[in-house]
Write an enzyme that holds these catalytic residues in place. Structure first.
Site, mmCIF file in Angstrom:
data_model
loop_
_atom_site.group_PDB
_atom_site.id
_atom_site.type_symbol
_atom_site.label_atom_id
_atom_site.label_comp_id
_atom_site.label_asym_id
_atom_site.label_seq_id
_atom_site.Cartn_x
_atom_site.Cartn_y
_atom_site.Cartn_z
ATOM 1 C CE1 TYR A 1 7.747 7.072 -6.657
ATOM 2 C CE2 TYR A 1 5.949 5.741 -5.779
ATOM 3 C CZ TYR A 1 6.808 6.823 -5.673
ATOM 4 O OH TYR A 1 6.723 7.650 -4.579
ATOM 5 C CB SER B 1 6.418 5.423 -1.734
ATOM 6 O OG SER B 1 5.087 5.222 -2.175
#
EC number: 1.1.1.119
Length: 266
Positions: free
Chosen positions: A162, A149
């Site tokens: 995350y 990501s």
């Protein structure tokens, strides 16, 4: 969109984790369109069967279903072994499964933090370990692509677990790439930006948030799952044989923009 190279992966065997929707589904479809036999991993068999029905048939045989929790060691050992047996080998591993739980950092629950780390970090390490063992034992020069990501390098407020997990993924990729480069095993990552996928429905379904997110991307739109699949297949192909240990940012220029906190804090 039709596959650009119809037979680029003809005869290749691919395992995709988190293949039941979004980027994983798009990636499985792209590999199959280009001739690969694809083992589909996820937790729910019915969803994987639905994905398999969308994949074109290939000469290698049926695309196998490999259910299991990629954060559980016994599950991973089984699903990797089943995939290899069903396809008669394995050339490419795509670690795609991901998980996130929003929360102000002062309120984050330990079980939520650990749950995110289990899927996003342990769920990368375990499949990589099992597949690399198989490759080393059989002298196979395989390729791993991990779906990371932009939050590998950019903090995401309210998503502490995350962000931490994706930072860890970046170092897993670099470590494995360095450790196994002399054995012909390549390991890379893709880092999607704002992508229209089920994991991002919180802002996709909110017109104001969708507009705000789009306005702060230099290309002025979120990406599509197929665009991430394009990057993943590039890193798996002969086109990228001298690339390892790298993260390819597929983000419409999002990581070029500095005022991230003010636009992603909700």
């Amino acid at each position: 969109m039709p596959a650009p190279y119809k037979d680029r992966f003809a005869g290749k065997k691919v395992l995709v984790t988190g293949a039941s929707q979004g980027i994983g589904e798009a990636t499985a479809l792209r590999f199959a369109e280009e001739g690969a036999q694809v083992a589909l991993n996820g937790r729910k068999e019915d969803k994987l069967i639905a994905v398999r029905e969308k994949l074109p048939k290939v000469s290698g045989g049926e695309h196998p279903i490999a259910t299991g929790d990629i954060s559980k060691e016994d599950d991973v050992k089984r699903l990797v072994a089943e995939s290899i047996k069903a396809m008669g080998g394995l050339d490419v591993l795509v670690c795609n499964a991901g998980y996130q739980i929003p929360s102000p950092s002062e309120d984050i629950k330990l079980e939520d933090f650990e749950g995110v780390m289990a899927v996003n970090v342990t769920g990368v390490m375990l499949p990589c370990r099992e597949v690399i063992r198989y490759w080393l034992e059989n002298g196979i020069k395989g390729t791993i692509i991990v779906n990371s990501s932009v939050h590998q390098i950019i903090p995401k407020p309210h998503y502490l677990g995350y962000s931490a997990s994706k930072g860890a993924v970046g170092n897993i990729v670099r470590t494995l790439a360095l450790e196994y480069a002399t054995r012909g095993i390549r390991v890379n990552a893709v880092a999607p930006g704002a992508i229209v996928t089920p994991i991002n429905m919180s802002w996709i379904d909110d017109p104001e948030q969708y507009k705000a997110v789009s306005s702060h991307i230099p290309m002025k739109r979120p990406g599509e799952s197929r665009e991430i699949a394009d990057a993943i297949t590039f890193l798996a192909a002969e086109d990228s044989t001298y690339i390892t240990g790298q993260t390819l940012y597929v983000d419409g220029g999002l990581t070029l923009y500095g005022d991230f906190e003010n636009n992603w804090s909700s």
